[in-house]
Design a protein around this motif. Structure first.
Motif, PDB file in Angstrom:
ATOM      1  N   LYS A   1       0.860  -1.187   0.000  1.00 20.43           N
ATOM      2  CA  LYS A   1       0.000   0.000   0.000  1.00 20.43           C
ATOM      3  C   LYS A   1       0.890   1.230   0.000  1.00 20.43           C
ATOM      4  N   THR A   2       0.774   2.035  -1.061  1.00 21.11           N
ATOM      5  CA  THR A   2       1.573   3.246  -1.135  1.00 21.11           C
ATOM      6  C   THR A   2       0.681   4.443  -1.423  1.00 21.11           C
ATOM      7  N   THR A   3       1.277   5.607  -1.354  1.00 19.30           N
ATOM      8  CA  THR A   3       0.520   6.843  -1.510  1.00 19.30           C
ATOM      9  C   THR A   3       0.045   7.063  -2.933  1.00 19.30           C
ATOM     10  N   ALA A   4       0.866   6.665  -3.917  1.00 20.06           N
ATOM     11  CA  ALA A   4       0.548   6.986  -5.305  1.00 20.06           C
ATOM     12  C   ALA A   4       0.481   5.756  -6.210  1.00 20.06           C
ATOM     13  N   GLY A   5       1.516   4.921  -6.201  1.00 24.90           N
ATOM     14  CA  GLY A   5       1.591   3.822  -7.155  1.00 24.90           C
ATOM     15  C   GLY A   5       0.439   2.855  -7.089  1.00 24.90           C
ATOM     16  N   THR A   6       0.151   2.344  -5.910  1.00 22.74           N
ATOM     17  CA  THR A   6      -0.947   1.381  -5.794  1.00 22.74           C
ATOM     18  C   THR A   6      -2.293   2.038  -6.081  1.00 22.74           C
ATOM     19  N   VAL A   7      -2.419   3.307  -5.737  1.00 25.12           N
ATOM     20  CA  VAL A   7      -3.654   4.046  -6.033  1.00 25.12           C
ATOM     21  C   VAL A   7      -3.861   4.137  -7.543  1.00 25.12           C
ATOM     22  N   GLY A   8      -2.778   4.428  -8.272  1.00 22.95           N
ATOM     23  CA  GLY A   8      -2.870   4.526  -9.723  1.00 22.95           C
ATOM     24  C   GLY A   8      -3.259   3.217 -10.374  1.00 22.95           C
ATOM     25  N   ALA A   9      -2.684   2.114  -9.901  1.00 20.69           N
ATOM     26  CA  ALA A   9      -3.017   0.808 -10.477  1.00 20.69           C
ATOM     27  C   ALA A   9      -4.477   0.447 -10.225  1.00 20.69           C
ATOM     28  N   LEU A  10      -4.960   0.737  -9.041  1.00 19.36           N
ATOM     29  CA  LEU A  10      -6.351   0.420  -8.718  1.00 19.36           C
ATOM     30  C   LEU A  10      -7.322   1.306  -9.494  1.00 19.36           C
ATOM     31  N   ALA A  11      -6.877   2.499  -9.881  1.00 16.51           N
ATOM     32  CA  ALA A  11      -7.738   3.403 -10.636  1.00 16.51           C
ATOM     33  C   ALA A  11      -8.023   2.892 -12.044  1.00 16.51           C
ATOM     34  N   VAL A  12      -7.158   2.004 -12.552  1.00 15.75           N
ATOM     35  CA  VAL A  12      -7.348   1.481 -13.918  1.00 15.75           C
ATOM     36  C   VAL A  12      -7.530  -0.037 -13.897  1.00 15.75           C
ATOM     37  N   LYS A  13      -8.045  -0.557 -12.803  1.00 13.89           N
ATOM     38  CA  LYS A  13      -8.097  -2.006 -12.629  1.00 13.89           C
ATOM     39  C   LYS A  13      -8.998  -2.701 -13.643  1.00 13.89           C
ATOM     40  N   GLU A  14      -9.895  -1.958 -14.282  1.00 13.64           N
ATOM     41  CA  GLU A  14     -10.791  -2.553 -15.275  1.00 13.64           C
ATOM     42  C   GLU A  14     -10.196  -2.556 -16.681  1.00 13.64           C
ATOM     43  N   ALA A  15      -9.011  -2.004 -16.863  1.00 14.58           N
ATOM     44  CA  ALA A  15      -8.377  -1.990 -18.184  1.00 14.58           C
ATOM     45  C   ALA A  15      -8.048  -3.414 -18.620  1.00 14.58           C
ATOM     46  N   SER A  16      -7.994  -3.637 -19.921  1.00 15.20           N
ATOM     47  CA  SER A  16      -7.704  -4.978 -20.424  1.00 15.20           C
ATOM     48  C   SER A  16      -6.269  -5.395 -20.145  1.00 15.20           C
ATOM     49  N   LEU A  17      -5.364  -4.416 -20.057  1.00 20.67           N
ATOM     50  CA  LEU A  17      -3.967  -4.690 -19.690  1.00 20.67           C
ATOM     51  C   LEU A  17      -3.479  -3.571 -18.799  1.00 20.67           C
ATOM     52  N   VAL A  18      -2.983  -3.929 -17.629  1.00 22.83           N
ATOM     53  CA  VAL A  18      -2.398  -2.957 -16.695  1.00 22.83           C
ATOM     54  C   VAL A  18      -0.964  -3.379 -16.418  1.00 22.83           C
ATOM     55  N   LEU A  19      -0.032  -2.524 -16.759  1.00 20.77           N
ATOM     56  CA  LEU A  19       1.373  -2.746 -16.463  1.00 20.77           C
ATOM     57  C   LEU A  19       1.808  -1.745 -15.404  1.00 20.77           C
ATOM     58  N   CYS A  20       2.562  -2.202 -14.436  1.00 23.34           N
ATOM     59  CA  CYS A  20       3.135  -1.321 -13.423  1.00 23.34           C
ATOM     60  C   CYS A  20       4.629  -1.209 -13.709  1.00 23.34           C
ATOM     61  N   ALA A  21       5.159   0.002 -13.719  1.00 19.36           N
ATOM     62  CA  ALA A  21       6.497   0.178 -14.270  1.00 19.36           C
ATOM     63  C   ALA A  21       7.322   1.215 -13.526  1.00 19.36           C
ATOM     64  N   SER A  22       8.620   1.075 -13.713  1.00 24.36           N
ATOM     65  CA  SER A  22       9.624   2.037 -13.287  1.00 24.36           C
ATOM     66  C   SER A  22      10.844   1.815 -14.178  1.00 24.36           C
ATOM     67  N   PHE A  23      11.909   2.552 -13.946  1.00 25.99           N
ATOM     68  CA  PHE A  23      13.088   2.410 -14.808  1.00 25.99           C
ATOM     69  C   PHE A  23      13.670   0.999 -14.775  1.00 25.99           C
ATOM     70  N   VAL A  24      13.576   0.330 -13.645  1.00 26.48           N
ATOM     71  CA  VAL A  24      14.248  -0.966 -13.522  1.00 26.48           C
ATOM     72  C   VAL A  24      13.635  -2.045 -14.396  1.00 26.48           C
ATOM     73  N   VAL A  25      12.417  -1.816 -14.894  1.00 33.48           N
ATOM     74  CA  VAL A  25      11.761  -2.781 -15.796  1.00 33.48           C
ATOM     75  C   VAL A  25      11.326  -2.108 -17.094  1.00 33.48           C
ATOM     76  N   ALA A  26      11.995  -1.030 -17.469  1.00 31.49           N
ATOM     77  CA  ALA A  26      11.546  -0.215 -18.600  1.00 31.49           C
ATOM     78  C   ALA A  26      11.539  -0.988 -19.911  1.00 31.49           C
ATOM     79  N   GLU A  27      12.642  -1.636 -20.259  1.00 30.40           N
ATOM     80  CA  GLU A  27      12.721  -2.334 -21.545  1.00 30.40           C
ATOM     81  C   GLU A  27      11.735  -3.498 -21.613  1.00 30.40           C
ATOM     82  N   ALA A  28      11.620  -4.251 -20.539  1.00 33.44           N
ATOM     83  CA  ALA A  28      10.672  -5.368 -20.526  1.00 33.44           C
ATOM     84  C   ALA A  28       9.244  -4.863 -20.690  1.00 33.44           C
ATOM     85  N   THR A  29       8.942  -3.720 -20.099  1.00 31.83           N
ATOM     86  CA  THR A  29       7.618  -3.126 -20.258  1.00 31.83           C
ATOM     87  C   THR A  29       7.397  -2.684 -21.696  1.00 31.83           C
ATOM     88  N   ALA A  30       8.384  -2.006 -22.268  1.00 27.25           N
ATOM     89  CA  ALA A  30       8.288  -1.570 -23.664  1.00 27.25           C
ATOM     90  C   ALA A  30       8.153  -2.757 -24.604  1.00 27.25           C
TER      91      ALA A  30
END
Length: 235
Positions: free
Chosen positions: A94-123
């Motif tokens: 549970k975080t102030t921003a990241g988890t809130v953002g993911a839950l805000a789009v939970k109905e999307a067909s694809l939700v990826l959570c990302a930061s620099f450490v997984v940038a290429e794999a996400t792309a």
């Protein structure tokens, strides 16, 4: 690929594909949790829900933003998490921003959570999906967090232009307010290495996919060849 960069409060409809970015530190921490062996991460709606899940599942590992608190096992710090053995464990985050953002789009067909450490794999996953439209959710600072916007723009560019140089995007993140607050000790629950760990590009070879499993939003690592989790997977 048509891209939009929106803050959490700017989301007026469910996007088909959402990349939720939190560099400092939720989704850097999540990546480290998977690297340390975690099986899955449950994204909690609130601190109360995180504690309730921990009570029901004492073997789960609960973490939050800020200082250590009763009932939680650790805090939202990659520098602290990297020394933990999470082999086969479930993490509740549970975080102030990241988890809130993911839950805000939970109905999307694809939700990826990302930061620099997984940038290429996400792309790479975005390239594989060949999505016509991707919404990047800039979670920090009401959508104004420079580190999150820089990372989102880097992933978007990398998804369409191989060999994109990350240097300028990393510079922007390193000069962000969040980086300064972490480095100066303004925020609590911080390890001295947190900023540096958040600015490592492609440290891990997996993307992170969030999906509803029952009533919970669950994050799992996925390499480009890995199948999607079953919609009715049990928690």
């Amino acid at each position: 690929m048509d891209t939009r960069f929106l803050g959490i409060t700017d989301l007026v409809e469910v996007p088909p594909v959402a990349v939720v970015v939190d560099v400092m530190r939720a989704f850097t921490v999540a990546a480290w949790a998977f690297a340390q062996g975690a099986e899955k991460i449950v994204l909690a709606e609130s601190l109360d829900e995180a504690l309730a899940l921990k009570t029901r599942h004492p073997d789960w590992v609960a973490l939050k933003d800020g200082p250590f608190a009763p009932g939680f096992d650790t805090v939202n710090s990659p520098g602290l998490l990297r020394s933990m053995d999470l082999g086969g464990r479930t993490v509740v985050q549970k975080t102030t921003a990241g988890t809130v953002g993911a839950l805000a789009v939970k109905e999307a067909s694809l939700v990826l959570c990302a930061s620099f450490v997984v940038a290429e794999a996400t792309a790479q996953l975005l390239r594989t999906r060949r999505s016509d439209s991707v919404t990047f959710v800039v979670t920090g600072d009401d959508g104004q967090a420079e580190e999150d916007l820089a990372c989102a723009q880097y992933i978007a560019r990398t998804a369409t232009e191989a060999g994109t140089d990350p240097a300028e995007f990393l510079r922007r993140a390193a000069e962000s307010r969040a980086a300064a607050e972490l480095a100066e000790g303004v925020r609590q629950g911080v390890h001295p290495d947190d900023v540096a760990l958040c600015l490592e590009v492609d440290r891990f070879p997996f993307a992170m996919v969030a999906s509803l499993e029952g009533s919970l939003m669950v994050l799992r690592p996925r390499t480009s060849s890995a199948p999607s989790p079953a919609d009715d997977a049990s928690i």
